[in-house]
Design an enzyme around this catalytic site. Structure first.
Site, short mmCIF file in Angstrom:
data_model
loop_
_atom_site.label_atom_id
_atom_site.label_comp_id
_atom_site.label_asym_id
_atom_site.label_seq_id
_atom_site.Cartn_x
_atom_site.Cartn_y
_atom_site.Cartn_z
N LYS A 1 0.74 -1.19 -0.04
CA LYS A 1 0.02 -0.05 0.13
C LYS A 1 0.94 1.25 0.01
O LYS A 1 0.20 2.34 -0.53
CB LYS A 1 -1.00 -0.06 1.17
N GLY B 1 0.50 0.19 9.78
CA GLY B 1 0.87 0.11 8.40
C GLY B 1 -0.03 0.93 7.76
O GLY B 1 -0.83 1.77 8.01
N GLY B 2 -0.28 0.36 6.24
CA GLY B 2 -1.02 1.10 5.28
C GLY B 2 -2.38 1.30 5.76
O GLY B 2 -3.02 2.20 5.96
N GLY C 1 -1.59 -1.25 15.41
CA GLY C 1 -0.99 -1.05 14.36
C GLY C 1 -0.46 0.10 13.70
O GLY C 1 -1.47 1.02 13.59
#
Length: 278
Positions: A75, A136-137, A134
């Site tokens: 991503k 991330g993307g 989390g």
């Protein structure tokens, strides 16, 4: 094909859409193809498990692929390979959708759009303290949508200190490396692979039962299975939940509209979601 959908007639003029991921699921393939058939659209959709995102983008250009969904772990890595970022992707620094118009590749983030819609649908309390696990993307999309909806109190829980601190700073929230010390959260959100079917942590709870018992709402973006260990435990404790299935269905619908220019009816979408789950 489910009732109400005609059979796809794939030919040399059929428009191709696709998805790429390290671990693809069948949901998008079944969802999109069901709607193409139901609406009589000359499209076909195929999921691919890939490792070479640079080669994928070159293939999209060379083959004239109309649309491509982008999942973990691509991503962010895909961004330098594209021509233009929609505001939904630029503001987050994360892409989940590529639309190819005559060789011009424009990136969107329909995860962000889906989260915005779910905040309204579930009437989530903007005064709630968010604990989001989390960075991330998908974490960027969820955190940014919550921030833009007016959630001002939160903590990003992430082992990756650089990414965790950066996302926390972007939202005006705090960062913490682990969850054991984070027991007070009105809205618990999991944006990690914890609980994902087939993964090494498919039976792992993203938050402790004690933290779940204190939460007002529990939100898990993992869609496979739709009833993750976190969602199962939250339901057992009588906590309101937002599931990953809701996220994936809404974001897939917005991708469908971007690719085809057609917005299906609510009944057609419900039918496609049911078909995609089986």
């Amino acid at each position: 094909m489910a009732s109400g959908a005609s059979k796809l007639d794939i030919n040399r003029g059929t428009t191709l859409c696709m998805s790429v991921s390290a671990r693809p699921s069948n949901f998008g393939t079944r969802f999109h193809n069901h709607l193409y058939a139901a609406l009589g659209l000359d499209f076909v959709y195929k999921a691919f498990g890939v490792q070479d995102i640079t080669g994928v983008v070159a293939g999209i250009r060379a083959l004239g692929v109309r649309g491509c969904a982008v999942s973990m772990p691509f991503k962010e890595a895909v961004i330098p390979l594209l021509d233009e970022l929609d505001a939904s992707a630029a503001a987050i620094g994360s892409v989940n959708t590529i639309v190819n118009t005559g060789g011009h590749l424009k990136a969107f983030n329909t995860d962000y759009t889906a989260i915005q819609l779910l905040i309204e649908r579930h009437a989530l309390d903007r005064d709630a303290r968010v604990v989001l696990r989390g960075s991330g993307g998908m974490g960027k999309a969820v955190a940014s949508a919550l921030r833009d909806a007016g959630f001002t109190r939160g903590v990003i829980v992430a082992r990756n200190e650089g990414a965790g601190r950066e996302l926390a700073a972007r939202c005006g929230w705090d960062w913490h490396p682990t969850t054991p010390d984070i027991q007070e959260g009105d809205l618990l959100v999991n944006v990690t692979p914890l609980g994902m079917a087939g993964g090494p942590d498919e039976h792992t709870l993203a938050f402790t039962p004690d933290a779940i018992s204190r939460a007002g709402t529990v939100f898990d973006v993992v869609a496979l299975p739709s009833e993750t260990p976190l969602i199962v435990e939250a339901r057992r404790q009588g906590r309101p939940v937002v599931t990953g299935l809701e996220v994936v269905a809404l974001q897939a619908l917005e991708q469908f509209v971007l690719y085809t220019g057609v917005r299906p009816s609510d009944e057609q979408v419900r039918s496609a979601v049911e078909f995609a789950r089986t």
